[in-house]
Design an enzyme around this catalytic site. Structure first.
Site, mmCIF file in Angstrom:
data_model
loop_
_atom_site.group_PDB
_atom_site.id
_atom_site.type_symbol
_atom_site.label_atom_id
_atom_site.label_comp_id
_atom_site.label_asym_id
_atom_site.label_seq_id
_atom_site.Cartn_x
_atom_site.Cartn_y
_atom_site.Cartn_z
ATOM 1 N N HIS A 279 0.861 -1.185 0.000
ATOM 2 C CA HIS A 279 0.000 0.000 0.000
ATOM 3 C C HIS A 279 0.895 1.232 0.000
ATOM 4 C CE1 HIS A 279 -3.688 2.340 0.845
ATOM 5 N NE2 HIS A 279 -2.846 3.140 1.468
ATOM 6 N N CYS A 280 0.791 2.034 -1.045
ATOM 7 C CA CYS A 280 1.626 3.221 -1.190
ATOM 8 C C CYS A 280 0.890 4.432 -0.630
ATOM 9 C CB CYS A 280 1.976 3.451 -2.666
ATOM 10 S SG CYS A 280 3.038 4.888 -2.938
ATOM 11 N N VAL A 281 1.448 5.043 0.417
ATOM 12 C CA VAL A 281 0.802 6.204 1.027
ATOM 13 C C VAL A 281 0.946 7.442 0.152
ATOM 14 C CG1 VAL A 281 1.092 5.335 3.375
ATOM 15 C CG2 VAL A 281 2.907 6.718 2.341
#
Length: 425
Positions: A279-281
């Site tokens: 999951h890329c913030v």
């Protein structure tokens, strides 16, 4: 019982009454006003008293203060004040303030630019511990792109040493980066709770699997599960697949489905994703089968645009010096405030470029060994696989088919499958 009924009745009445532009319904269901946003702050008063007396503040009190602040941070609007996400506004205020303060002196530049990554990391771990989504990093990234482009036009291009073709190149790079971001923000391959079946286009299709993993899974999918067609159903696996250990492991209780091969559940998005990487913030989305290539393209375009812009800026404000040397030695740059601000922004871009280069290196290594970030993390937890390149990559050796085959699989993944919704008997 009577006071509770009176409270519920008052809340219903307040909800039915029309609101003015400065009124809103708070998280407790009561009508409130923007002018009263600093009232009833017992938790904040207690925290300030503890800070003054050098006492520690409990995490629960900080959580309540954060929730109260986010609920009261609103702007006047028609039919009631609208709530504004604090994570969306903070970069717009803090980033220009920090950069302008850093441009005042070299010592301030070192202190502020050294503390900025630490503050970002602290906020990342703070939000990561809450397991919730935040738009702070996406807002910081977008505003950084826009603000750096504004400084480039106002402080660098205005000196007259940069041609129109170079300005057009930087502008096109920025627009292509935003287009790649929009593509990467699309559906990464969410698995929905419905009767969906993944049918191969050819009878010979199967998920590429290393032969060493033919007989055991050790927390991963074995070869038999990769050859079978993946079926997501709404029935518990204990009833339908009583003798299947793989089905028990791949059953997602949150999404109420059986995950296909290499899929994973994202605890931030609270859904399962096909071939979940991480999951890329920075884009506030998962990286999965459908948007992984767009994510790599996004990083590549950003790095090329950033390096080209840094080179042009250093060649303008530190003319007569090599671009790499002028990054560390640029005499007289703090004599003029506009040059100092441009030089500070160059170092800010250099820090971000170095971080993105590290991410791109990790991604390239993972693709070369056909492993995702999730699979590498699971391999570390189960103490399996090989650690290569100073532990930059962990190869579980399950899907590794060789350098060229791994890259071919990455560039063509998702193209050899079609999704149909069918009725299962």
């Amino acid at each position: 019982m009577k006071p509770e009924r009176m409270k519920k009745k008052n809340r219903r009445q307040s909800a039915e009454e029309p609101l003015c532009c400065c009124e809103y319904i708070d998280r407790g269901g009561d009508k409130n006003h923007l002018l009263a946003c600093f009232c009833n702050c017992e938790d904040l008063d207690e925290a300030c008293d503890r800070w003054i007396t050098c006492k520690s503040v409990q995490p629960a009190a900080l959580q309540r203060i954060t929730e109260a602040f986010s609920d009261r941070f609103r702007i006047p609007w028609l039919r009631g004040a609208k709530k504004v996400d604090a994570g969306l506004v903070l970069p717009l205020v803090l980033l220009p303030a920090f950069l302008h303060a850093a441009a005042l002196h070299l010592l301030l530049t070192i202190i502020i630019l050294a503390s900025l990554p630490l503050l970002v990391l602290w906020y990342y771990y703070y939000t990561h511990r809450k397991k919730g989504q935040t738009v702070f990093f996406l807002s910081l990234g977008l505003f950084s792109l826009g603000y750096m482009y504004y400084i480039f036009l106002q402080k660098v291009v205005s000196r007259g040493q940069i041609g129109n073709g170079q300005v057009i190149t930087v502008t096109c790079g920025l627009l292509l980066t935003l287009a790649a971001l929009a593509q990467a923000k699309k559906d990464p391959g969410y698995l929905h709770n419905k009767r969906e079946r993944i049918l191969p286009c050819s009878k010979n299709y199967s998920e590429p699997t290393n032969r060493k993993w033919m007989k055991s899974s050790n927390g991963f999918h074995n070869s038999q599960s990769t050859r079978d067609n993946s079926v997501n159903i709404e029935v518990e696996p204990s009833r339908t697949f009583e003798g299947s250990v793989c089905a028990q492991k791949d059953w997602c209780k949150s999404c109420n489905l059986i995950r296909p091969c290499r899929a994973g559940h994202c605890r931030i998005c609270n859904t399962c994703v096909k071939r979940l990487d991480h999951h890329c913030v920075w884009i506030n989305s998962c990286i999965g089968e459908s948007n992984h290539r767009a994510f790599i393209l996004l990083i590549l375009l950003f790095l090329m645009t950033s390096v080209y812009g840094i080179t042009l800026t250093l060649g303008t404000i530190c003319s007569g010096h090599n671009e790499f040397i002028s990054l560390f030695y640029c005499p007289g740059v703090y004599a003029e405030y506009s040059s100092a601000l441009a030089f500070t922004c160059v170092w800010y871009c250099t820090i971000i470029t170095a971080a993105m280069s590290h991410i791109l290196l990790i991604q390239f290594l993972n693709i070369s060994f056909n492993v995702t970030e999730r699979e590498a993390r699971l391999a570390l937890q189960e103490n399996i696989g090989r650690r290569l390149f100073c532990s930059l990559v962990v190869d579980p050796e399950q899907y590794n088919l060789g350098f060229f085959q791994n890259w071919y699989h990455f560039l063509t993944m998702g193209c050899s499958q079609q999704h149909y919704t069918v009725d299962l008997v």
